[in-house]
Design an enzyme around this catalytic site. Structure first.
Site, PDB file in Angstrom:
ATOM      1  CD  GLU A   9     -25.159  57.721 118.718  1.00  0.00           C
ATOM      2  OE1 GLU A   9     -25.504  58.843 118.326  1.00  0.00           O
ATOM      3  OE2 GLU A   9     -25.842  57.047 119.526  1.00  0.00           O
ATOM      4  N   PRO A  10     -20.159  54.198 119.713  1.00  0.00           N
ATOM      5  CG  PRO A  10     -18.152  53.280 118.939  1.00  0.00           C
ATOM      6  CD  PRO A  10     -19.363  54.043 118.483  1.00  0.00           C
TER       7      PRO A  10
ATOM      8  NE  ARG B 290     -20.207  50.243 129.296  1.00  0.00           N
ATOM      9  CZ  ARG B 290     -20.741  50.687 130.437  1.00  0.00           C
ATOM     10  NH1 ARG B 290     -20.010  50.718 131.524  1.00  0.00           N
ATOM     11  NH2 ARG B 290     -21.997  51.066 130.480  1.00  0.00           N
TER      12      ARG B 290
ATOM     13  CE1 TYR C  88     -25.666  53.340 136.493  1.00  0.00           C
ATOM     14  CE2 TYR C  88     -23.294  53.491 136.254  1.00  0.00           C
ATOM     15  CZ  TYR C  88     -24.553  54.015 136.051  1.00  0.00           C
ATOM     16  OH  TYR C  88     -24.679  55.205 135.392  1.00  0.00           O
TER      17      TYR C  88
ATOM     18  CB  CYS D 101     -18.349  61.036 154.937  1.00  0.00           C
ATOM     19  SG  CYS D 101     -16.756  61.649 155.452  1.00  0.00           S
TER      20      CYS D 101
HETATM   21  N1  LLP Z   1     -25.533  56.616 122.161  1.00  0.00           N
HETATM   22  C1  LLP Z   1     -26.523  56.942 123.001  1.00  0.00           C
HETATM   23  C2  LLP Z   1     -27.727  57.569 122.476  1.00  0.00           C
HETATM   24  C3  LLP Z   1     -26.380  56.697 124.382  1.00  0.00           C
HETATM   25  O1  LLP Z   1     -27.366  57.019 125.207  1.00  0.00           O
HETATM   26  C4  LLP Z   1     -25.197  56.083 124.858  1.00  0.00           C
HETATM   27  C5  LLP Z   1     -25.006  55.822 126.282  1.00  0.00           C
HETATM   28  C6  LLP Z   1     -24.184  55.761 123.934  1.00  0.00           C
HETATM   29  C7  LLP Z   1     -24.399  56.028 122.588  1.00  0.00           C
HETATM   30  C8  LLP Z   1     -22.887  55.126 124.345  1.00  0.00           C
HETATM   31  O2  LLP Z   1     -23.082  53.882 124.898  1.00  0.00           O
HETATM   32  P1  LLP Z   1     -21.806  52.977 125.270  1.00  0.00           P
HETATM   33  O3  LLP Z   1     -21.140  52.562 123.979  1.00  0.00           O
HETATM   34  O4  LLP Z   1     -20.919  53.786 126.098  1.00  0.00           O
HETATM   35  O5  LLP Z   1     -22.387  51.826 125.985  1.00  0.00           O
HETATM   36  N2  LLP Z   1     -23.237  55.711 133.028  1.00  0.00           N
HETATM   37  C9  LLP Z   1     -23.530  54.346 132.639  1.00  0.00           C
HETATM   38  C10 LLP Z   1     -23.678  54.216 131.136  1.00  0.00           C
HETATM   39  C11 LLP Z   1     -24.757  55.088 130.582  1.00  0.00           C
HETATM   40  C12 LLP Z   1     -24.846  55.019 129.101  1.00  0.00           C
HETATM   41  C13 LLP Z   1     -25.767  56.063 128.570  1.00  0.00           C
HETATM   42  N3  LLP Z   1     -25.873  56.132 127.159  1.00  0.00           N
HETATM   43  C14 LLP Z   1     -22.434  53.432 133.162  1.00  0.00           C
HETATM   44  O6  LLP Z   1     -21.496  53.915 133.776  1.00  0.00           O
HETATM   45  O7  LLP Z   1     -22.503  52.226 133.004  1.00  0.00           O
END
Ligand code: LLP
Length: 442
Positions: A295-296, A298, A339, A366
């Site tokens: 599940e990519p 980002r 972050y 602001c």
């Molecule tokens: N699968 C599950 C169950 C997740 O909780 C997440 C992300 C993903 C897949 C996708 O992960 P990725 O490949 O995007 O790393 N808002 C934070 C990131 C929170 C991620 C939450 N879960 C940020 O801006 O860094």
């Protein structure tokens, strides 16, 4: 091993054009800023499709893999269309994400519904819309799901989300796989859940296990270990219950390169680690090769996206920093303030200018914490310059807000010198459209 596009800071089509301006997807960024106004999210279709192809290519050696793009990173109907077109399914975590992918006309059987507190309404909706899998997070959900599925005369396919107890070195807020986490069944609770499924919950069909260890991950070993933890459970479950689970979901998390300090692995490296760990564990434990989900989020949309801002006021603190303010900030990209995320940028209308200075790019909201980039060396900035902040495709728009009642920016998709709006800029009418004034106040 081959590189993949998540290892670049900039979109693959970025170049300086004959006018000396930056362009992406053949579109001059200063012209995009003029045409669509700023702030503006720009998504490069070639980079987006490119990274999806990197993933597919990387997993070629293991055809039984389902790529589920994690909608939370960025979900709009056009993004859903492109991901579906590239053969991806979707990790969805809310009624809103389900509704968006459904509205885009994607194959709903290729969606997986995640989340630690799905509502009754969302569970109903997911079943009615034909969501393919539920990743069940906790006991309440297990019982609700069984009850609701039963009332509809359906049996739903699920994975159980477990907390694998793996710590990775990412920001604390985005770690999820360690033991003290709000997500998933602790391994000591797993059998209780399986007992319920086996003995009572006849409208639930357990297909496999799911884990997600965190986000913006640069390590490979954690994925190897994650597969190991899942397989230990798979074997135990087979021995204890005689059930051989056939699916594993390893979550997302592959990092991207926000700055030169970030050195994320490639899709090819991550695929090799996952596949080798799965093959090793399957062989050692004498189990069948599973269907793998990943599940990519980002790493799919991050690098493809940039945000354009126009420079406005500036302030030189005596003997201190020089702040240069832009027309967006923490509402369109909350990541720096949430972050301490660090981004790179260029000046779209004079990228090659050598007369530079170190400035701090502040937002227009602001709040003192509304800083987009601290201490970045850029060509000397003047009012009207267009700044291009890289790597904003993931968790920017998806976490944006209307703080200060500021309108959310538009998003355009660029490709082959063409630009198309994929999210319209909000208007003031949109902004007040949900406000109500009770009669007694009129
Ligand atoms: N699968 C599950 C169950 C997740 O909780 C997440 C992300 C993903 C897949 C996708 O992960 P990725 O490949 O995007 O790393 N808002 C934070 C990131 C929170 C991620 C939450 N879960 C940020 O801006 O860094």
């Amino acid at each position: 091993m081959a590189n993949s596009l998540n290892q670049n800071i900039k979109p693959s089509t970025l170049r300086v054009n004959e006018k000396g301006n930056l362009e992406i997807g053949g579109c001059d960024l200063t012209e995009l800023a003029d045409k669509y106004s700023t702030p503006l999210y720009v998504m490069d279709e070639a980079t987006l499709r490119g990274i999806m192809r990197n993933y597919k290519d990387a997993f070629k050696a293991y055809p039984n893999v389902n790529m589920m793009y994690a909608s939370k990173a960025l979900m709009t109907k056009a993004i859903a269309k492109i991901a579906a077109d590239e053969g991806f399914g979707f990790d969805v975590v809310s009624g809103g994400e389900i509704y968006t992918v459904y509205s885009a006309g994607v194959d709903m059987s290729k969606t997986m519904f995640n989340g630690n507190n799905k509502s009754v309404e969302e569970i109903n909706m997911a079943i009615d819309y034909g969501v393919g899998r539920f990743s069940v997070d906790n006991f309440l959900e297990l019982s609700l799901l069984n009850e609701i599925a039963k009332s509809k005369g359906k049996v739903v396919d699920i994975l159980l989300r477990i907390t694998p107890g793996i710590e990775c070195h990412t920001h604390e807020y985005i770690q999820t796989g360690h033991l003290d986490s709000k997500f998933g069944f602790d391994l000591t609770q797993l059998d209780e859940a399986i007992d319920l499924i086996v003995d009572e919950y006849k409208n639930i069909n357990l297909k496999g296990l799911h884990a997600h260890i965190g986000s913006q991950i640069f390590e490979l070993q954690v994925y190897y270990d994650e597969v190991g933890v899942i397989y230990k459970e798979m074997k135990r479950i087979k021995d204890k219950y005689g059930i051989e689970l056939s699916e594993i979901n390893l979550g997302g998390g592959l990092g991207i390169k926000y700055t030169d300090n970030d050195v994320p692995p490639s899709t090819y490296e991550i695929a090799e680690v996952i596949i080798s760990s799965v093959k090793k564990h399957v062989a050692e434990l004498n189990l069948h090769e599973p269907k793998i989900y990943i599940e990519p989020g980002r790493s799919i949309v991050g690098t493809a996206g940039v945000t354009l801002y126009t420079v406005g006021s500036s302030k030189q603190v005596p003997q201190g920093r020089k702040y240069v303010a832009v027309d967006g900030g923490m509402a369109d990209n909350p990541r720096p303030s949430m972050y301490q995320a660090v981004y790179c940028a260029d000046v779209a209308n004079k990228p090659l200018e050598t007369d530079k200075e170190v400035v701090t790019i502040s937002g227009r909201f602001c709040e003192s914490g509304d800083i987009l980039i601290k201490n970045i060396e850029l060509p000397k900035l003047e009012e009207g310059d267009v700044i291009c902040v890289y790597n904003t495709g993931a968790y920017g728009y998806s976490m944006s807000s209307n703080y200060n009642r500021v309108l959310k920016p538009a998003m355009v998709l660029v490709n082959n010198s063409q630009s198309d709006i994929i999210v319209e800029r909000e208007s003031y009418e949109h902004l007040v459209s949900l406000d109500c004034v009770p009669d007694r106040l009129k």
